[in-house]
Each structure stands twice: as C-alpha cells, then as structure tokens.
Design a protein around this motif. Structure first.
Motif, PDB file in Angstrom:
ATOM      1  N   VAL A  11       0.306   1.689  -8.835  1.00 16.50           N
ATOM      2  CA  VAL A  11      -1.082   2.048  -8.559  1.00 16.50           C
ATOM      3  C   VAL A  11      -1.189   3.564  -8.596  1.00 16.50           C
ATOM      4  O   VAL A  11      -0.189   4.262  -8.507  1.00 16.50           O
ATOM      5  CB  VAL A  11      -1.512   1.551  -7.156  1.00 16.50           C
ATOM      6  CG1 VAL A  11      -1.584   0.045  -7.113  1.00 16.50           C
ATOM      7  CG2 VAL A  11      -0.585   2.076  -6.071  1.00 16.50           C
ATOM      8  N   SER A  12      -2.426   4.064  -8.701  1.00 14.61           N
ATOM      9  CA  SER A  12      -2.524   5.518  -8.694  1.00 14.61           C
ATOM     10  C   SER A  12      -2.695   6.012  -7.251  1.00 14.61           C
ATOM     11  O   SER A  12      -3.207   5.300  -6.390  1.00 14.61           O
ATOM     12  CB  SER A  12      -3.608   5.919  -9.674  1.00 14.61           C
ATOM     13  OG  SER A  12      -4.653   6.510  -9.083  1.00 14.61           O
ATOM     14  N   ILE A  13      -2.185   7.209  -6.979  1.00 14.77           N
ATOM     15  CA  ILE A  13      -2.137   7.718  -5.605  1.00 14.77           C
ATOM     16  C   ILE A  13      -3.534   8.201  -5.211  1.00 14.77           C
ATOM     17  O   ILE A  13      -4.123   9.027  -5.921  1.00 14.77           O
ATOM     18  CB  ILE A  13      -1.120   8.880  -5.510  1.00 14.77           C
ATOM     19  CG1 ILE A  13       0.264   8.425  -5.993  1.00 14.77           C
ATOM     20  CG2 ILE A  13      -1.052   9.429  -4.094  1.00 14.77           C
ATOM     21  CD1 ILE A  13       1.288   9.547  -6.145  1.00 14.77           C
ATOM     22  N   THR A  15      -6.546  10.293  -3.755  1.00 19.03           N
ATOM     23  CA  THR A  15      -6.714  11.722  -3.490  1.00 19.03           C
ATOM     24  C   THR A  15      -7.870  11.925  -2.509  1.00 19.03           C
ATOM     25  O   THR A  15      -8.719  11.035  -2.373  1.00 19.03           O
ATOM     26  CB  THR A  15      -6.999  12.485  -4.800  1.00 19.03           C
ATOM     27  OG1 THR A  15      -8.193  11.969  -5.377  1.00 19.03           O
ATOM     28  CG2 THR A  15      -5.856  12.380  -5.776  1.00 19.03           C
ATOM     29  N   ARG A  37       2.121  14.969 -13.510  1.00 20.56           N
ATOM     30  CA  ARG A  37       1.597  13.613 -13.762  1.00 20.56           C
ATOM     31  C   ARG A  37       0.081  13.588 -13.789  1.00 20.56           C
ATOM     32  O   ARG A  37      -0.526  12.513 -13.832  1.00 20.56           O
ATOM     33  CB  ARG A  37       2.097  12.646 -12.686  1.00 20.56           C
ATOM     34  CG  ARG A  37       3.501  12.158 -12.983  1.00 20.56           C
ATOM     35  CD  ARG A  37       3.985  11.257 -11.897  1.00 20.56           C
ATOM     36  NE  ARG A  37       3.528   9.879 -12.041  1.00 20.56           N
ATOM     37  CZ  ARG A  37       4.108   8.998 -12.838  1.00 20.56           C
ATOM     38  NH1 ARG A  37       5.122   9.361 -13.581  1.00 20.56           N
ATOM     39  NH2 ARG A  37       3.663   7.767 -12.907  1.00 20.56           N
ATOM     40  N   TYR A  39      -2.150  14.662 -11.477  1.00 24.01           N
ATOM     41  CA  TYR A  39      -2.921  14.547 -10.232  1.00 24.01           C
ATOM     42  C   TYR A  39      -3.561  15.884  -9.895  1.00 24.01           C
ATOM     43  O   TYR A  39      -2.908  16.927  -9.942  1.00 24.01           O
ATOM     44  CB  TYR A  39      -2.018  14.115  -9.062  1.00 24.01           C
ATOM     45  CG  TYR A  39      -1.678  12.643  -9.107  1.00 24.01           C
ATOM     46  CD1 TYR A  39      -2.600  11.679  -8.714  1.00 24.01           C
ATOM     47  CD2 TYR A  39      -0.418  12.222  -9.538  1.00 24.01           C
ATOM     48  CE1 TYR A  39      -2.274  10.321  -8.764  1.00 24.01           C
ATOM     49  CE2 TYR A  39      -0.089  10.875  -9.583  1.00 24.01           C
ATOM     50  CZ  TYR A  39      -1.029   9.929  -9.197  1.00 24.01           C
ATOM     51  OH  TYR A  39      -0.715   8.594  -9.250  1.00 24.01           O
ATOM     52  N   GLU A 237       3.381   5.249  -5.948  1.00 25.04           N
ATOM     53  CA  GLU A 237       2.653   4.480  -6.957  1.00 25.04           C
ATOM     54  C   GLU A 237       3.019   2.991  -6.901  1.00 25.04           C
ATOM     55  O   GLU A 237       2.515   2.190  -7.677  1.00 25.04           O
ATOM     56  CB  GLU A 237       2.918   5.059  -8.354  1.00 25.04           C
ATOM     57  CG  GLU A 237       2.226   6.423  -8.527  1.00 25.04           C
ATOM     58  CD  GLU A 237       2.535   7.126  -9.837  1.00 25.04           C
ATOM     59  OE1 GLU A 237       3.548   6.775 -10.476  1.00 25.04           O
ATOM     60  OE2 GLU A 237       1.767   8.034 -10.207  1.00 25.04           O
ATOM     61  N   GLU A 239       2.661  -0.386  -4.957  1.00 22.81           N
ATOM     62  CA  GLU A 239       1.587  -0.829  -4.055  1.00 22.81           C
ATOM     63  C   GLU A 239       2.069  -1.095  -2.637  1.00 22.81           C
ATOM     64  O   GLU A 239       1.455  -0.667  -1.669  1.00 22.81           O
ATOM     65  CB  GLU A 239       0.922  -2.076  -4.629  1.00 22.81           C
ATOM     66  CG  GLU A 239      -0.414  -2.362  -3.971  1.00 22.81           C
ATOM     67  CD  GLU A 239      -1.216  -3.380  -4.748  1.00 22.81           C
ATOM     68  OE1 GLU A 239      -0.612  -4.241  -5.401  1.00 22.81           O
ATOM     69  OE2 GLU A 239      -2.449  -3.292  -4.707  1.00 22.81           O
TER      70      GLU A 239
END
Ligand code: GDP
Length: 320
Positions: A11-13, A15, A37, A39, A237, A239
């Motif tokens: 998954v994406s972190i 923010t 990456r 972000y 990343e 889950e």
C-alpha cells in the motif's frame, strides 16, 4: 504473539509523513529513500525547533501539523563504551522520546507508526540467530541494558496501542548499523565508524599498529543504513506487518575480521592488536531474518562496498 498475519498487499504510505530524528544516520537515509520513491509532504524538525523530550512540545507539533504516518528514528544512540558510561541518559532519553511521540501520535490521529528498536533488546544468551520470539525470555547484555529496556518499553507500547486502539503501530529491530552520516567520535561511536577513524589516523601518522577494543572474538552482523531505510519503507508499504520484525543480513563476522576489512578499506598495512581490558559486550548478535525475507525484502549492500562508501563519507565529513 503477532496481532496480525504478516501477509498483505503493498500500500502507499499515508502523508504527511513525520520522520522523527531526520538528522541522524537512519533518519537521513529514510528521508532520502522516501524522496527517491516519490513521496512528498515529509515533515522534519531539528532538535532545536522541536525537543521530543518535552511532552508538551511534541503534543503541540502533532496537533498543528497532523501527520498521518510517523517513522520514529529519533533516539540517543552510541557504542558499547557510551552505553556503559551513561546508562541514565540512555534510558531516560529513549523512554521519553518514545512515550512522547507515540502518545502524541495516538492522540492526534496518526494511523501508522513505525518504531525503531535494536537487536540488543534480545536476551544475551538467546539462541542464535535471534528470533523475534526470543524477546523477554532471559537477562539482557549488561553493557546496554538501559538502552535495551527503553527500546523494549517502546516496542511494547506500540503493541498495546495496536491491540487496544486498532492503530497500526509496529516496530523494526535493526541489527548493528553503519553508513553515511555515522557518528565518528573516537570513544562514543560504534565499532565501524570508530575503527574507520582509528585506522585512518594510524595510516596518516605512519603508526605500525592499531589496537581494537576487547578480544576481537565477538561476532556482529552489520547492515548499511540505506538497506535499513529500504526495509522500513517496505514494512510501511505492507498493509498489516507483524508487530516486531528483525532487519539484518543474517550473516555475522568476528570483530577481528571486521578490523582486517577496515584496514584494507583504509589502506592501513600495520599490525592489529587487541585490548582485552575494554569490554567485548555480548559474544554474538546475529538476527534471524526469516520474517522480513518472507515479506519480500532482502539487503543489497555487501559489507565491503558499504565500508568503502562509509570511508568516503568519513573523509568528506572530517574534511580530510
Ligand atoms: P555493541 O554491538 O553494542 O557491542 O556495539 P559496538 O559497535 O560498540 O561494539 C561491537 C564490538 O566491537 C564490541 O565487541 C567492541 O568491544 C568491539 N570494538 C572493537 N573496537 C572498537 C571500537 O573502537 N569502538 C567500538 N564501539 N567497539 C569496538
């Protein structure tokens, strides 16, 4: 016991991401890895502008900036001599930083927190390689007990928050680290930066020998900070990662062999002597890396290459 199974899609972190301790070796590597990456929205604060030892200041920061993810790299760290000399400060500062950050995060809506621990949390005589479930099965190594107890408290706090509040707060336990931005202090550093400096100075002064601390027989595993940062992003990343995951290479070497590699890296050709009056610390520290491997991550930087990069950084940092 794990509260959740280790599997799950990447998954994406979320923010904003607050990297606590971004000026340290690990924090710097984490910020570089996040940027690489793609972000954005990364929050950082220097110690001068946000004192994490101050609960009120930590609370205000979280209330105002509302991070969604925290990577907790801030810590008081040091090598065997510093840990043995200043146990009060090592325990106090690490307990306060962890408590203040984890509590402020929980109160202000941080949904994901990754807490950094250390392989010294495991009992001194636990079976090697050290598995995560060796935690709290026996007495700790005395030279770093104060630091280890603070790190165990932080790890447990994350586990309790996860269980009680359903927030994904979890911990990574890195093995002995080294890399760009390390602390090269002659006495208070860890073995790699300490020896890089000592061998370099011996080469420059034309000394015919270098003395390393202890007997040279203890075995340690070493991980480059950039490898650790990649592993931390991989965990974030994932889950639903396990509560505690070891991060290492799974390979250890005797300190004497490490000293030989460092002499080669620096170009020092004299003799290597040992000093048994200095502490050896725990006889062996090598992590079982089965969990992080099963999650699909493995290290990329071989020790020889990592030492070369770190020596270049030492020369740059010290303006030599
Ligand atoms: P530890 O894993 O907590 O013991 O961390 P250190 O990196 O401080 O020490 C690792 C091992 O290297 C210990 O057995 C030390 O005695 C040995 N060592 C040898 N020379 C040095 C040195 O110059 N500095 C440090 N810190 N350790 C050294």
């Amino acid at each position: 016991m794990q509260s959740t199974p280790p599997q799950g899609p990447l998954v994406s972190i979320p923010t904003p991401i607050f990297v606590a301790g971004h000026r340290g070796m690990v924090g710097r590597a984490v910020v570089r890895a996040l940027q690489a990456r793609g972000y954005g929205n990364i929050l950082t604060r220097s110690r001068e502008s946000l004192d994490l030892l101050d609960a009120g200041a930590a609370n205000d920061f979280f209330a105002r900036h509302q991070p969604k993810t925290v990577i907790l790299c801030a810590a008081r760290v040091g090598g065997i001599h510093a840990n043995r000399s200043f146990p009060t400060e090592f325990m106090r500062d690490n307990l306060l930083i962890a408590l203040n950050v984890i509590e402020a995060a929980r109160k202000h809506g941080v949904t994901r927190l990754l807490n950094l621990g250390s392989s010294c949390i495991y009992p001194r005589d636990a079976p090697q390689p050290l598995r995560e479930d060796a935690l709290l099965t026996g007495p700790l190594e005395p030279t770093n007990e104060a630091y280890a107890l603070a790190k165990i408290a932080a790890l447990k706090l994350c586990t309790y928050v996860r269980r009680q509040y359903g927030l994904c707060y979890h911990s990574a336990m890195p093995t002995n680290l080294y890399g760009t931005g390390d602390n090269y202090h002659p006495e208070h550093s860890h073995v790699i930066p300490g020896l890089l400096r000592r061998f370099h100075e011996a080469k420059v002064s034309g000394a015919d020998s270098v003395t390393i601390w202890g007997t040279g027989t203890p075995r340690r595993e070493f991980l480059h900070a950039d490898d650790l940062a990649a592993a931390l992003l991989h965990l974030l990343e994932t889950e639903s990662p396990p509560d505690v995951v070891n991060i290492g290479t799974g390979k250890d070497i005797p300190i004497r062999e490490l000293a030989t590699l460092i002499a080669e890296t620096v170009g020092f050709q004299g003799r290597i002597l040992t000093n048994p009056h200095m502490p050896d610390g725990t006889p062996r520290k090598c992590l079982d890396t089965g969990k992080i491997t099963a999650l699909g991550w493995s290290p990329r930087i071989p020790l020889k290459i990592g030492l070369k990069k770190t020596y270049a950084d030492f020369l740059l940092e010290s303006g030599r």
